[in-house]
Design a protein around this motif. Sequence first.
Motif, PDB file in Angstrom:
ATOM      1  N   UNK A   1      -6.583   4.657   0.008  1.00 17.52           N
ATOM      2  CA  UNK A   1      -5.613   3.654  -0.395  1.00 17.52           C
ATOM      3  C   UNK A   1      -5.088   3.924  -1.790  1.00 17.52           C
ATOM      4  N   UNK A   2      -6.019   4.199  -2.740  1.00 15.75           N
ATOM      5  CA  UNK A   2      -5.607   4.442  -4.117  1.00 15.75           C
ATOM      6  C   UNK A   2      -4.703   5.647  -4.217  1.00 15.75           C
ATOM      7  N   UNK A   3      -5.093   6.689  -3.482  1.00 14.35           N
ATOM      8  CA  UNK A   3      -4.340   7.926  -3.562  1.00 14.35           C
ATOM      9  C   UNK A   3      -2.911   7.721  -3.046  1.00 14.35           C
ATOM     10  N   UNK A   4      -2.796   6.950  -1.969  1.00 11.93           N
ATOM     11  CA  UNK A   4      -1.449   6.710  -1.448  1.00 11.93           C
ATOM     12  C   UNK A   4      -0.640   5.881  -2.442  1.00 11.93           C
ATOM     13  N   UNK A   5      -1.266   4.854  -3.027  1.00 13.18           N
ATOM     14  CA  UNK A   5      -0.537   4.022  -3.991  1.00 13.18           C
ATOM     15  C   UNK A   5      -0.010   4.866  -5.142  1.00 13.18           C
ATOM     16  N   UNK A   6      -0.891   5.736  -5.658  1.00 11.49           N
ATOM     17  CA  UNK A   6      -0.505   6.608  -6.772  1.00 11.49           C
ATOM     18  C   UNK A   6       0.645   7.505  -6.379  1.00 11.49           C
ATOM     19  N   UNK A   7       0.478   8.123  -5.181  1.00 16.64           N
ATOM     20  CA  UNK A   7       1.468   9.100  -4.753  1.00 16.64           C
ATOM     21  C   UNK A   7       2.820   8.442  -4.540  1.00 16.64           C
ATOM     22  N   UNK A   8       2.809   7.247  -3.988  1.00 15.53           N
ATOM     23  CA  UNK A   8       4.077   6.551  -3.756  1.00 15.53           C
ATOM     24  C   UNK A   8       4.723   6.204  -5.084  1.00 15.53           C
ATOM     25  N   UNK A   9       3.918   5.681  -6.008  1.00 10.04           N
ATOM     26  CA  UNK A   9       4.470   5.278  -7.301  1.00 10.04           C
ATOM     27  C   UNK A   9       4.986   6.478  -8.080  1.00 10.04           C
ATOM     28  N   UNK A  10       4.338   7.638  -7.870  1.00  8.25           N
ATOM     29  CA  UNK A  10       4.731   8.812  -8.638  1.00  8.25           C
ATOM     30  C   UNK A  10       5.751   9.682  -7.936  1.00  8.25           C
ATOM     31  N   UNK A  11       6.227   9.223  -6.786  1.00  9.46           N
ATOM     32  CA  UNK A  11       7.244   9.992  -6.086  1.00  9.46           C
ATOM     33  C   UNK A  11       6.713  11.186  -5.322  1.00  9.46           C
ATOM     34  N   UNK A  12       5.405  11.217  -5.092  1.00  9.00           N
ATOM     35  CA  UNK A  12       4.834  12.340  -4.359  1.00  9.00           C
ATOM     36  C   UNK A  12       4.197  11.860  -3.070  1.00  9.00           C
ATOM     37  N   UNK A  13       4.880  10.936  -2.409  1.00  6.54           N
ATOM     38  CA  UNK A  13       4.286  10.369  -1.200  1.00  6.54           C
ATOM     39  C   UNK A  13       4.069  11.457  -0.162  1.00  6.54           C
ATOM     40  N   UNK A  14       2.913  11.431   0.515  1.00  6.15           N
ATOM     41  CA  UNK A  14       2.734  12.384   1.602  1.00  6.15           C
ATOM     42  C   UNK A  14       3.645  11.993   2.756  1.00  6.15           C
ATOM     43  N   UNK A  15       3.835  12.918   3.701  1.00  2.00           N
ATOM     44  CA  UNK A  15       4.719  12.596   4.812  1.00  2.00           C
ATOM     45  C   UNK A  15       4.084  11.612   5.770  1.00  2.00           C
ATOM     46  N   UNK A  16       2.785  11.848   6.060  1.00  2.00           N
ATOM     47  CA  UNK A  16       2.098  10.938   6.978  1.00  2.00           C
ATOM     48  C   UNK A  16       0.688  10.693   6.499  1.00  2.00           C
ATOM     49  N   UNK A  17       0.072   9.687   7.077  1.00  2.00           N
ATOM     50  CA  UNK A  17      -1.312   9.436   6.756  1.00  2.00           C
ATOM     51  C   UNK A  17      -2.005   8.788   7.938  1.00  2.00           C
ATOM     52  N   UNK A  18      -3.303   9.045   8.021  1.00  2.00           N
ATOM     53  CA  UNK A  18      -4.134   8.308   8.955  1.00  2.00           C
ATOM     54  C   UNK A  18      -4.435   6.993   8.251  1.00  2.00           C
ATOM     55  N   UNK A  19      -4.500   5.927   9.005  1.00  2.00           N
ATOM     56  CA  UNK A  19      -4.712   4.640   8.356  1.00  2.00           C
ATOM     57  C   UNK A  19      -5.556   3.723   9.229  1.00  2.00           C
ATOM     58  N   UNK A  20      -6.138   2.710   8.593  1.00  2.00           N
ATOM     59  CA  UNK A  20      -6.859   1.681   9.337  1.00  2.00           C
ATOM     60  C   UNK A  20      -6.111   0.380   9.153  1.00  2.00           C
ATOM     61  N   UNK A  21      -6.541  -0.652   9.857  1.00  2.00           N
ATOM     62  CA  UNK A  21      -5.833  -1.919   9.712  1.00  2.00           C
ATOM     63  C   UNK A  21      -5.997  -2.447   8.300  1.00  2.00           C
ATOM     64  N   UNK A  22      -7.146  -2.145   7.685  1.00  2.00           N
ATOM     65  CA  UNK A  22      -7.379  -2.603   6.321  1.00  2.00           C
ATOM     66  C   UNK A  22      -6.433  -1.945   5.339  1.00  2.00           C
ATOM     67  N   UNK A  23      -6.284  -0.634   5.492  1.00  2.00           N
ATOM     68  CA  UNK A  23      -5.392   0.084   4.590  1.00  2.00           C
ATOM     69  C   UNK A  23      -3.945  -0.349   4.840  1.00  2.00           C
ATOM     70  N   UNK A  24      -3.593  -0.467   6.098  1.00  2.00           N
ATOM     71  CA  UNK A  24      -2.217  -0.872   6.418  1.00  2.00           C
ATOM     72  C   UNK A  24      -1.892  -2.242   5.855  1.00  2.00           C
TER      73      UNK A  24
END
Lengths: 416, 281, 297
Positions: free
Chosen positions: A74-97
């Motif tokens: 979750x943290x890594x995705x938040x960082x990546x999105x905020x920094x403009x380096x979002x990955x293309x896809x991710x595996x996720x759970x309902x909690x993360x979503x």
Amino acid sequence: MKKLSVLLLIVIMAITCVFATGDNEKTATVKQLDFFWWSDGQEGVAMQALIDEYEQMHSDIKINLIEVPFADVQNKIMMSVAGGEAPALTRTTEGISNQLYEAFVDFGEYTDGEALKSHFVSSIESYYVKNDKIISVPSDVTANGLIVNKTMFDKAGVTLPSGPDDIWTWDEFKKALIKVKAANNLEYAIAIDNASHRWSTILYEFGGSFANKNGGNFTSDNSIRCIEYTKALADEGLFNASTWITFEDAGILFRSQLVAAQICGTWCLEPYHNNITEFEWCATYMPVDVKRSSTPGGKQFAVLQDSGVEQEAVDFVLWATEKEQNQRYCEQSLFVSPRLDCAELKYPYRSSDFAVFANELANTGNEGAFDWGYPGLSAAFGVDVTYDFPKVLSGKMTVMDFAEKINKDINDFMGK
Amino acid sequence: MTISPVLKRQRRKVSFSVYLLLTVLGLFYLFPIIWVFLSSFKGYIELFEYPPKFLPKSFYPINYIESFVKGDWVRYFTNTFLVTAVSTLICVVISEMGGYAFAKYNFKGRNFLFILFISTLMLPLEVLMIPIFIVIKKVGMYDSLWGLIIPSAATPFGIFLIRQFYLSIPNEYIDSARIDGAHEWQIFLRIMVPLGKSIMACLAIFSALWRWNDYLWPLLVIRNDNNYTLQLALANFSGQYNIQWQTIIAMMVLSMLPLLIIFLFFQKQIVDGMAMSGLKG
Amino acid sequence: MKKKISIYPTEQKVFPYLLILPNFLIFTIFIIIPFCYGIVMSFTNWKGIGAINFTGIENYIRIFSDSEYWDSIFRTLKYALIYLPIAIIVPLFFATQLVKKIRFRGIYRTLFFWPSMISPIVIGISFRFIFGNSTGCINYLVQILGFSKLNLMTSNAGAIFVLILASVWCGTGGTMIIFMSGLENISTVYYEAAEIDGATSRKKFFYITLPLLKPTMFLVFITGIITVFKTFALTMQLTQGGPGDATKYVVQNIYDTAFSKAQLGYACTQSLILTLIIATFTVFQFKINKGGAINDN
């Protein structure tokens, strides 16, 4: 000596420069898709096989499976999105979503949403649909359930339910636990993984829930009854509360035969099959109080916005979750498929246990999906349940205070 | 180096009871380490079996062998080593400079800056992950080992450590050198730095330790598997439901070796590398 | 004292700034700027993703009635009061013994330092092996001897005890070598003079060693306080804040608020207030200790 150390330093710095710039070969024609992933068992291997096949079919796409520790996805995705380096896809759970869905792409914009939803089990809809947007596509579904040490149960002369028509009540189950505990000289009879997601299975069986569309439901009669019943289980020495108080691993207790039963989930089947050799074990039906219930879980694949390759990512996800691919993925990873047309998968082993879990899932209402799927809700009460339920069990907090506190958290969040 | 008569007498004064205490405590300190080492030979079920057993069933290094194929460990070790070595070097150099400045010069803003540096030791960096990531990205250090080397080289602890050391060096050194017409940089390089060998070795140990075991910065900075450090790679073995303890413990045992070598080398510098001749004069 | 006796007065003025420049640069870019972002975030209710909504001083008002937060701060303070003396005296003892030329000192030094090299995740599992409630060896041995289980980790005092044990175990090494370095720095001249005057080793310790160790002691004390307040990695591995929230210290509280409760903006407010508290304390200590400087005698 000095000259030598200076030389050594220069060499080290030079090597660092070479290594530090990393692999940056990105040809213009090949699209790179970063896929955030974590593995518990074989699913990484299964996904890589799917990726290899897809890349063969699409020579202009390269998908990089990037392993991220689950605790930090979750943290890594938040960082990546905020920094403009979002990955293309991710595996996720309902909690993360629940926390990140605003950054996910709406599949409904790329394909027929209703048709897509119709493929999947309805009880998990709230896990991948938030505010009418299809923010991910289910890849597998998990169910909570009961796993018992058959050797110990046999020794105590307790027969397990023979089928879905022979379900025991909680009181009957409790009596069975007392017998098993005595016959095997155990200190405790049962362990439950955690106080929130796993325990909620029991909550739903008692007809209670954390919340519903009207707000907090944790102070309802059924919910209170369930909390008190759980406390009684601990007080009577049947339920090992230390797993919640000291965060001990319930799985370790079960594997070391310190308890005879564990409430866990479908993910246990593979590691237990591979590792438990000293006793016989199997999955069996959860007891019923007011109704039967499991708690659905599972993983989904999500596509992130603003990555530049949304279309390609969406295409891959839709392909990977089609019947044929999903079937292969689930059979190889020993998952239960979320697709309605993949209900009968061929597992290499433990198919009867999988069938029990599948049956539990089929007999689950919508309370779990609401509690764990309502956007952002589980974050509002999850932490407090984890830290305050142990206080109730050790007598430091009353049942009513606990229920009211959680209810308040939920109502504050839902604005009721 | 001759042992002064004072130290010789001190040696005789270390009594048997002290030795006993040190040995007993030493064994307590050793116990968990031995457990970790022995556990690295245990299989998954064996690790947590009850009743607990101390010794493994066999000393066949199956965990090490199996773990080796699970990741590009040579690469991870190399990355970690490079980052540690270069970052420690930079850290010691710039902390030495900064610490000396704070100790021996009275410049404008000195106290304010020092307090600022120290207070930020207090910041829970986890909360600032997002802004730090954005900054790293903007300076172009994203997914590069330099992003691990540079930011953590400026540690307030380093400046603090060096400063305290130089505070206890009498100012007469500097004053007499200045009277003799020495430039400031000459005083620094020719007198102060050699005096500070032991404290720099001390700092080197800390820096090496922190960089080697660092998890937060690699998590922030690194994306590509090629640039993974040891701790980051190991964290991937903690899944959602299962933690692959065998791999983690085996690799942790291996990673202790370089650290041990670094420690053994530098600790000698701390204690035996002091040149006290100047003060006696 | 700071007489300008240099024949290069400009150089003397400029040199310190040059010295602190590299540090200052890195520090400003990678710590101060994010910190400023953090200050801005503390005025929002941002989740870390999605829209950023400014909420003015709402967070700051909220924090005054946040009993969980202040509870966690006082809890951390209480823990510090118990932990710090041990965390200073034990390494000091080791250091004073191991700078002398006793036999096997290299081995002892390595033994006491080794735990510092182990990462928290492994410390957590090894201490759970010993102290774990259901599967730990101590309870196993106790039960074999016929006694009832020691509920160490399930009781507040027991959990804190185990935590202190683990923290001292892995923290001693570092403090020990700092002290060793400080001790080595004390000129033998002082000891020789005291010997001539007939001082006992106890007198030497209290009248020479300790006072001359003041700069080092100041460092250890300040960084000790800071380390205690930042106790996070080890508690997460060992007790995860349990039992209940007996070992849930302030950084864990902040972390939970930020990521488990998805209130990143408020967590920034919490971090800021915490930093302010520690900074105030540090300034106070600085003033009364003159920054750890030894007075000229």
